[in-house]
Design an enzyme around this catalytic site. Structure first.
Site, PDB file in Angstrom:
ATOM      1  N   ARG A 162      43.392  49.328  41.530  1.00  0.00           N
ATOM      2  CA  ARG A 162      44.368  49.684  40.505  1.00  0.00           C
ATOM      3  C   ARG A 162      43.983  51.073  40.000  1.00  0.00           C
ATOM      4  NH1 ARG A 162      42.617  44.390  39.251  1.00  0.00           N
ATOM      5  NH2 ARG A 162      44.260  42.805  39.429  1.00  0.00           N
ATOM      6  N   LYS A 185      40.505  43.617  35.713  1.00  0.00           N
ATOM      7  CA  LYS A 185      41.070  43.019  34.520  1.00  0.00           C
ATOM      8  C   LYS A 185      40.103  42.020  33.904  1.00  0.00           C
ATOM      9  CE  LYS A 185      45.988  43.476  35.660  1.00  0.00           C
ATOM     10  NZ  LYS A 185      47.263  42.757  35.856  1.00  0.00           N
ATOM     11  N   HIS A 253      50.444  52.839  42.169  1.00  0.00           N
ATOM     12  CA  HIS A 253      50.218  51.392  42.299  1.00  0.00           C
ATOM     13  C   HIS A 253      50.741  50.868  43.636  1.00  0.00           C
ATOM     14  CE1 HIS A 253      48.963  47.589  40.611  1.00  0.00           C
ATOM     15  NE2 HIS A 253      50.104  47.048  40.958  1.00  0.00           N
ATOM     16  N   ARG A 256      48.201  50.453  46.352  1.00  0.00           N
ATOM     17  CA  ARG A 256      47.453  49.190  46.344  1.00  0.00           C
ATOM     18  C   ARG A 256      48.226  48.122  47.120  1.00  0.00           C
ATOM     19  NH1 ARG A 256      43.998  45.639  43.291  1.00  0.00           N
ATOM     20  NH2 ARG A 256      45.089  43.856  42.381  1.00  0.00           N
ATOM     21  N   HIS A 279      42.484  39.294  42.420  1.00  0.00           N
ATOM     22  CA  HIS A 279      43.459  38.395  41.820  1.00  0.00           C
ATOM     23  C   HIS A 279      42.774  37.133  41.318  1.00  0.00           C
ATOM     24  CE1 HIS A 279      47.064  40.184  44.233  1.00  0.00           C
ATOM     25  NE2 HIS A 279      46.817  40.848  43.127  1.00  0.00           N
ATOM     26  N   TYR A 288      52.205  38.719  49.299  1.00  0.00           N
ATOM     27  CA  TYR A 288      52.096  39.672  50.400  1.00  0.00           C
ATOM     28  C   TYR A 288      52.448  39.056  51.749  1.00  0.00           C
ATOM     29  CZ  TYR A 288      50.118  42.818  47.033  1.00  0.00           C
ATOM     30  OH  TYR A 288      49.958  43.626  45.937  1.00  0.00           O
TER      31      TYR A 288
END
Length: 307
Positions: A162, A185, A253, A256, A279, A288
């Protein structure tokens, strides 16, 4: 009724909610601000809806009709389906927090939230991703900034970072090896692979950078020596994208997304991809598989003689 007319107890509850999000859940500043703003909107709405002040204890006795009325009011203000779904997610988090503060079990009313439109990430072709990195650098005014922009975008594409993760890297990671530890995150760390091309580009930038890359400084520096802003990167990419005639969807982004899609097409399994992307849930990674299928269908439609 505005936020200044809320009861002292409600204002204090919202302030504690903010602290919980930032300190314990390690939410980003943007996320915490959005969730707390939703909490204030809910409290203001309930005061109007019920015709009087709202106490924290009222939040654990809300009924589905109260939340449906709040959601209807927000939709009436022009809130789209995706934003409404995010709003209700913030409401549920706030109500759970209120119940926890009062020492009771959360009994959240069940209501149907708007369905988010399912949109697939749009990956860039490998050649376009590399061309974008090179063109962004070529448009820079100074050689060191050119090297910086190219290295940064290659890192996003080559390692699936990111932009916030890349800009948060300390200078102590230089020189890059075959792997890199990244903080994502909620403060979660993961290890990503680094391609030789990316390590070389970052090394070239570091050699040209006029600012000292001390261990406690950010790796990617702005023109005046401070931390590089994501908005500066986005504007540079937008200019390069227009020059190359690429889609407006090809953003930092999107690199990515391109990383993930190209790995999956090359045979990577979902669990490995989940780890590389950072994730929390496999369901976030599974999107994906649809992207890859869509890409193959586009190729088939373009190339198959009977399509």
């Amino acid at each position: 009724m505005d936020a200044d007319q809320l009861t002292t107890d409600c204002r204090a509850l919202a302030a504690r909610f903010d602290a919980r999000l930032r300190l314990e859940r390690r939410a980003s500043v943007h996320t915490a601000r959005a969730y707390v703003a939703t909490a204030h909107r809910l409290l203001n709405f309930l005061a109007l809806h019920r015709g009087g002040p709202v106490a924290p204890s009222d939040l654990v006795t809300l009924e589905a009709s109260d939340l449906r009325a709040f959601l209807a009011a927000r939709r009436g203000e022009g809130l789209g389906a995706s934003a409404a779904a995010r709003e209700m997610s913030a409401v549920r988090a706030f109500l759970r927090f209120a119940a926890d503060q009062l020492g009771t079990s959360p009994a959240l009313p069940r209501i149907a939230t708007p369905k988010r439109p399912r949109t697939l990430p749009r990956p860039a072709a490998p050649a376009d991703a590399i061309a974008l990195a090179e063109e962004t650098g070529a448009m820079a005014r100074h050689p060191w900034i050119a090297a910086r922009d190219t290295a940064l975008l290659l890192l996003l594409y080559g390692s699936g970072l990111r932009i916030s993760e890349a800009l948060g890297l300390p200078a102590s990671v230089h020189p890059l090896g075959e792997t890199l530890r990244v903080t994502g995150k909620r403060g979660k760390t993961r290890v990503v692979a680094v391609l030789p091309l990316v390590a070389e580009a970052v090394g070239h930038y570091a050699a040209l950078c006029p600012w000292p890359l001390t261990s406690d400084a950010p790796l990617f520096r702005g023109a005046k020596g401070g931390a590089l802003s994501a908005d500066v990167v986005r504007r540079a990419v937008a200019s390069a994208r227009r020059t190359l005639g690429l889609s407006d969807r090809i953003t930092p982004h999107a690199l990515r997304h391109s990383f993930a899609t190209h790995l999956l097409a090359g045979g990577a399994d979902l669990r490995s991809l989940q780890e590389l992307l950072g994730h929390a849930s496999l369901s976030s990674t599974q999107v994906y598989t649809a992207v890859d299928a869509a890409h193959m269908l586009d190729v088939w439609r373009t190339a198959h003689p009977r399509s």
